[in-house]
Design a protein around this motif. Structure first.
Motif, PDB file in Angstrom:
ATOM      1  N   ASP A  40       0.835  -1.204   0.000  1.00 24.40           N
ATOM      2  CA  ASP A  40       0.000   0.000   0.000  1.00 24.40           C
ATOM      3  C   ASP A  40       0.869   1.253   0.000  1.00 24.40           C
ATOM      4  O   ASP A  40       0.591   2.217  -0.705  1.00 24.40           O
ATOM      5  CB  ASP A  40      -0.927   0.012   1.219  1.00 24.40           C
ATOM      6  N   ARG A  41       1.939   1.229   0.783  1.00 22.16           N
ATOM      7  CA  ARG A  41       2.859   2.371   0.801  1.00 22.16           C
ATOM      8  C   ARG A  41       3.521   2.538  -0.569  1.00 22.16           C
ATOM      9  O   ARG A  41       3.691   3.658  -1.051  1.00 22.16           O
ATOM     10  CB  ARG A  41       3.913   2.189   1.890  1.00 22.16           C
ATOM     11  N   THR A  44       1.200   4.216  -2.935  1.00 23.28           N
ATOM     12  CA  THR A  44       1.109   5.643  -2.637  1.00 23.28           C
ATOM     13  C   THR A  44       2.328   6.373  -3.183  1.00 23.28           C
ATOM     14  O   THR A  44       2.208   7.444  -3.779  1.00 23.28           O
ATOM     15  CB  THR A  44       0.975   5.864  -1.115  1.00 23.28           C
ATOM     16  N   ALA A  69       4.941   8.864   3.689  1.00 22.96           N
ATOM     17  CA  ALA A  69       4.390   7.583   3.232  1.00 22.96           C
ATOM     18  C   ALA A  69       5.142   6.427   3.884  1.00 22.96           C
ATOM     19  O   ALA A  69       4.542   5.409   4.243  1.00 22.96           O
ATOM     20  CB  ALA A  69       4.475   7.476   1.710  1.00 22.96           C
ATOM     21  N   LEU A  78      -2.250   7.313   4.386  1.00 19.57           N
ATOM     22  CA  LEU A  78      -1.812   7.236   2.985  1.00 19.57           C
ATOM     23  C   LEU A  78      -2.743   8.026   2.078  1.00 19.57           C
ATOM     24  O   LEU A  78      -2.294   8.721   1.173  1.00 19.57           O
ATOM     25  CB  LEU A  78      -1.735   5.780   2.530  1.00 19.57           C
ATOM     26  N   VAL A  82      -2.141  11.666  -0.784  1.00 19.57           N
ATOM     27  CA  VAL A  82      -2.432  11.785  -2.219  1.00 19.57           C
ATOM     28  C   VAL A  82      -3.816  12.372  -2.480  1.00 19.57           C
ATOM     29  O   VAL A  82      -4.295  12.327  -3.610  1.00 19.57           O
ATOM     30  CB  VAL A  82      -2.284  10.413  -2.918  1.00 19.57           C
ATOM     31  N   MET A  90      -3.240   3.865  -6.734  1.00 19.20           N
ATOM     32  CA  MET A  90      -3.690   3.628  -5.359  1.00 19.20           C
ATOM     33  C   MET A  90      -4.999   2.862  -5.404  1.00 19.20           C
ATOM     34  O   MET A  90      -5.929   3.271  -6.081  1.00 19.20           O
ATOM     35  CB  MET A  90      -3.891   4.976  -4.661  1.00 19.20           C
TER      36      MET A  90
END
Length: 184
Positions: A40-41, A44, A69, A78, A82, A90
């Motif tokens: 997930d990071r 991002t 992030a 997160l 963004v 994402m």
């Protein structure tokens, strides 16, 4: 207080990370408070890289958000990084409806495996054994039924049905000749 180039001064987060976009905080929900993974990071960071490459972020903003992030623990943190950028790679937080993938991006469908007609196999077996006994008539009957089903249901086995028919007719002719010679 820490100064962020993309926003106003705000107090530092007690755990060392800070929300990225001032004035916008995701409403607490099971999705925003769920812990984020490394993947997930990475997604991002990919959005941040695209924003920087497109000129939407300065080098300083990119560096600060990139660091944030790396320190983010939840989807909400997160998402805040963004929130002012166009949606990119994402993913939607879990527990929400996932958008279907357009057919353009899907791999081509696997070719359908057509089933083989069982009566075609029965016709072939009867035709092979038709010279030994009377199954030759069964080969002819099952061969014709199998060919009709194969055309109707788009199945495999037409070659076996035709071979069964040929052998069945030959076997029938052989036995008919044997009977005629036996009578005469």
């Amino acid at each position: 207080m820490s100064v962020q180039p993309w926003g106003e001064s705000r107090p530092a987060h007690p755990h060392g990370h800070r929300p990225a976009v001032p004035g916008w905080q995701p409403a607490p929900s099971p999705q925003t408070t769920m812990r984020a993974s490394h993947a997930d990071r990475d997604r991002t960071v990919d959005v941040l890289k695209a924003g920087f490459a497109e000129g939407r972020l300065s080098a300083e903003e990119y560096e600060q958000r990139h660091e944030a992030a790396a320190l983010a623990r939840t989807y909400g943190e997160l998402a805040a990084l963004v929130a002012d950028l166009p949606a990119g790679p994402m993913v939607a937080p879990p527990l929400q409806a996932v958008q279907p993938v357009p057919a353009t991006f899907l791999p081509p469908p696997a070719p359908q495996v057509r089933p083989t007609n069982v009566l075609a196999v029965v016709s072939l077996v009867c035709g092979l054994t038709g010279f030994l006994a009377l199954p030759a008539v069964g080969a002819v009957v099952t061969g014709h039924i199998a060919r009709a089903q194969i055309r109707e249901r788009n199945m495999n086995g037409d070659g076996a049905a035709v071979l069964g028919l040929v052998l069945g007719y030959l076997g029938t002719a052989f036995w008919a000749l044997m009977i005629l010679l036996g009578i005469a």
